[in-house]
Design an enzyme around this catalytic site. Structure first.
Site, PDB file in Angstrom:
ATOM      1  N   GLU B 289       0.832  -1.207   0.000  1.00 21.42           N
ATOM      2  CA  GLU B 289       0.000   0.000   0.000  1.00 21.42           C
ATOM      3  C   GLU B 289       0.866   1.255   0.000  1.00 21.42           C
ATOM      4  O   GLU B 289       0.451   2.304  -0.488  1.00 21.42           O
ATOM      5  CB  GLU B 289      -0.910  -0.032   1.241  1.00 21.42           C
ATOM      6  CG  GLU B 289      -2.207   0.708   1.095  1.00 21.42           C
ATOM      7  CD  GLU B 289      -3.221   0.325   2.171  1.00 21.42           C
ATOM      8  OE1 GLU B 289      -3.969  -0.656   1.955  1.00 21.42           O
ATOM      9  OE2 GLU B 289      -3.273   0.980   3.226  1.00 21.42           O
ATOM     10  N   HIS B 310       7.513 -26.938  -0.273  1.00 20.90           N
ATOM     11  CA  HIS B 310       6.857 -28.074  -0.921  1.00 20.90           C
ATOM     12  C   HIS B 310       5.657 -27.629  -1.749  1.00 20.90           C
ATOM     13  O   HIS B 310       4.799 -28.437  -2.080  1.00 20.90           O
ATOM     14  CB  HIS B 310       6.447 -29.105   0.128  1.00 20.90           C
ATOM     15  CG  HIS B 310       7.631 -29.698   0.840  1.00 20.90           C
ATOM     16  ND1 HIS B 310       8.063 -30.987   0.644  1.00 20.90           N
ATOM     17  CD2 HIS B 310       8.511 -29.158   1.717  1.00 20.90           C
ATOM     18  CE1 HIS B 310       9.140 -31.222   1.365  1.00 20.90           C
ATOM     19  NE2 HIS B 310       9.429 -30.121   2.047  1.00 20.90           N
ATOM     20  N   LYS B 424     -14.410   0.859  -4.104  1.00 16.40           N
ATOM     21  CA  LYS B 424     -15.504   1.329  -3.243  1.00 16.40           C
ATOM     22  C   LYS B 424     -16.469   2.206  -4.041  1.00 16.40           C
ATOM     23  O   LYS B 424     -17.677   2.087  -3.899  1.00 16.40           O
ATOM     24  CB  LYS B 424     -14.942   2.136  -2.069  1.00 16.40           C
ATOM     25  CG  LYS B 424     -14.107   1.319  -1.100  1.00 16.40           C
ATOM     26  CD  LYS B 424     -13.714   2.195   0.090  1.00 16.40           C
ATOM     27  CE  LYS B 424     -12.625   1.576   0.934  1.00 16.40           C
ATOM     28  NZ  LYS B 424     -12.113   2.511   1.948  1.00 16.40           N
TER      29      LYS B 424
END
Lengths: 435, 435
Positions: B289, B310, B424
């Site tokens: 961010e 793995h 948003k």
């Protein structure tokens, strides 16, 4: 309706129709290579028609799961990589997030706890503590029986079980999922009289979730393994019959190949259900280990939305333009809640009163895809109707099959993992392991 | 000994001494910009000397935590992004992985459960179920009080608390961490009489873990917040005094900048302790961010080793050469186990008998770094002596400060997040939110 739908409308400004049709032949060639078992790694294609193959031990496996559910508050699953991620992915997708906590609190069910998937003594000590005063069983999963993490871990649980139940009692609580005839674990299981289940020779670890590797822990968690396998079988049928233009599996393989060739470096698998977090981890192994070789391959990463829109969202929207997104959508949630009205409406949310949370979640998903596409991030979408055992079985097979096709298109052997040995070699040297 | 050590010997074949010394001036300039508060985003530098600032409410916060630990089996923390990840990172690093399960089983302690960090009705339903028959409190954390995820979620818990304890009783179990004077949550808290804690105006979400945002949940989890803050204070002192050549913080910022400029796209933060998983998630927000803007920045990703060796190990060893690795090392584990000898030695592990697991874990880490360096992956290492509150406080401050320096070197404002609004805006439009 298909068991898994694939929608690439969110990538149409990035991949032209022409580009897709140019990939048609190449994709179909990869499919033929796979079906005819003529490609690289063709001795590891057991997963391909696994959902169709009858497994003679399946009823015994279900009986073992029933026994464990009756006599154990905890099943400790000892395994790493493909002997860990598949079962965890399915269990977390299909059970309550507090299922283990409830089982440990004596509210019913058997907690399934994973161990042997790290070398941390801190974590292992905690697991030993939590089982020592509870009835428990162990499912140790290893093809060879000598992989360091699970082998070291199993020594501790074997000792604890033998202390608690005696050697014979312990043997009745240990289930070994291993090779049919060779290897250290098979030898030990035969000597001690553990019940065993077979990892087929032609199925690699990351493709093994629908073998006893995944099925035993999943069944102990109370999940309908019949439905899981049926979903995979359904997907198999679909991908065998559907032509390229409507074949979800081929189109996903082709679309991600197109984006890789355009220069994208990262594929981000995203979801809007926290329960899918470990399906993403399983997918990361499947794609990363199958394609990440010879200096090639998309880097597989994951996000849980909307959670990570508040952490990784900024980067995805505005950072380096190196990634595309593949969203896993669940159309109908298993549970929903209606948002109530509030007299004071301090938070200004009354405009949502009467709406279901899932409706809000879906608008968040739509709004996110739009924003990311605007920001230069191509969006692919994989959808299932519900998050139930059938759909998860379908998703697993969808991703496995697309991975193989995609790997062949990349020009690698999608079924080996030569790079995994490098750290082990160094570690063994440092530890002075006898040759 | 420094609270956090930085070792870049694993990158010496990738970054020359000359390259580092060329970055000295630029790094020091960024440090000066930060210390003199003359850079971009300088109204959000409250985190910088936060560990030194007395917080008048700190004793009240500790008293609130004590009260919650006495009267609640569960604390539900309602927050997202920076109002979620910091507390979770510290708690998971410093408590037993089964601490919540034990608390829910009535074995003592208060379970800290996070909600309001997604819009999933499936997850929220499960949290509501788990608390409804238990005594619980809620810590709602939001600067504005109108962020969709926590605000929607808080409505459900407020309703449940009021049903269970009455309006007054509920008010005594709700703790609001919010703005000092403005915003919907502050208004509601004042009207209902909730105890409140302040999010300082000049501290952004991703830098807020050492404010009440992180401290209240962390204290409820039974962690020594004094030591946490002391560790951060210690780090502050170190980075203020130490010259470039021995300043861990500056050197980390410079090294990652050098690798970014060489063309690396991905920084992989790796650990060998499962408890550090969420510190990595917190770090991903902090760096992603702060730096992911204007088409720039390293893509932050994480791995838990040896687990993910793995799964992601193959890609890291042999896939596209786009990443470098930063390992977080804990020199002395909080608990250790000695590997026993086994008469049958089926697994061939007797060569490790008498060795501690931590010793094996450390050789795995060494072997991995060597293998990855050989494979073309530069390795940086950040070490702390123990995984205790002091060290975690130091690590937090180390990463925060290095992030700010690194962000300035990248030429961005490390303290804004304009891209987070994009999804948003779309979502509000789709939901028909009144303007």
């Amino acid at each position: 309706m298909a068991i898994v739908d694939f929608d690439m409308s969110g990538a149409q400004s990035f991949i032209s129709e022409n580009e897709m049709s140019q990939l048609r032949n190449e994709t179909e060639d990869a499919c033929v290579k796979l079906a005819s078992k003529t490609g690289a790694g063709n001795d590891f294609l057991g997963w391909y028609d696994l959902p169709l193959r009858p497994d003679g031990d399946y009823c015994r496996l279900k009986a073992a799961a029933e026994k464990i559910r009756k006599d154990s508050e905890v099943l400790v699953v000892v395994g790493i990589g493909g002997s860990y991620l598949g079962a965890r992915a399915v269990i977390e997708a299909l059970t309550d997030p507090f299922a283990n906590a409830r089982a440990l609190a004596g509210e019913g069910g058997t907690a399934v706890i994973f161990a042997g998937n790290s070398i941390s003594p801190v974590y292992l000590s905690s697991v030993l503590d939590i089982v020592k005063d509870r009835d428990f069983s162990v499912n140790v999963i290893s093809k060879s029986g000598t992989t360091t993490e699970p082998a070291v871990t199993f020594r501790f649980f074997k000792e604890l079980l033998e202390k608690k139940y005696g050697r014979k009692g312990a043997a009745e609580r240990i289930y070994a999922t291993t090779d049919s005839s060779r290897g250290a674990l098979k030898k030990m299981a035969d000597a001690e009289g553990y019940e065993t289940f077979v990892i087929p020779d032609d199925v690699g670890g990351r493709f093994s979730v629908l073998t006893p590797v995944g099925l035993l822990p999943v069944a102990v968690a109370g999940i309908d393994t019949d439905a899981l396998l049926a979903g995979a079988r359904e997907a198999f049928g679909e991908y065998n019959e559907a032509a390229f233009d409507v074949n979800a599996c081929c189109r996903y393989a082709a679309a991600r190949t197109a984006l890789y060739r355009q220069g994208k470096s990262v594929e981000l698998l995203v979801n809007y259900e926290p329960g899918l977090h470990f399906l993403t981890e399983w997918w990361k192994q499947l794609y990363g280990e199958s394609e990440g070789k010879e200096g090639k391959g998309l880097f597989p990463a994951g996000c849980d939305f909307t959670t990570d829109l508040h952490s990784m969202g900024q980067y995805i929207q505005d950072g380096a333009r190196i990634m595309f997104e593949t969203a896993v959508e669940v159309r109908v949630p298993e549970r929903d809640l209606v948002i109530g009205s509030d007299a004071d409406n301090y938070d200004g949310l009354n405009y949502l009163a009467g709406r279901s949370m899932d409706y809000v979640n879906k608008q968040a998903a739509k709004g996110t895809a739009m924003a990311h596409i605007d920001g230069g991030v191509p969006n692919l979408k994989v959808s299932v109707e519900r998050l139930d055992a059938r759909s998860v079985g379908g998703l697993i097979y969808f991703f496995e099959r697309a991975c193989a096709v995609s790997g062949y298109m990349l020009g690698v052997n999608p079924f080996n993992q030569p790079g995994v040995e490098a750290y082990k070699k160094n570690m063994f040297k440092l530890l002075g392991k006898p040759m």
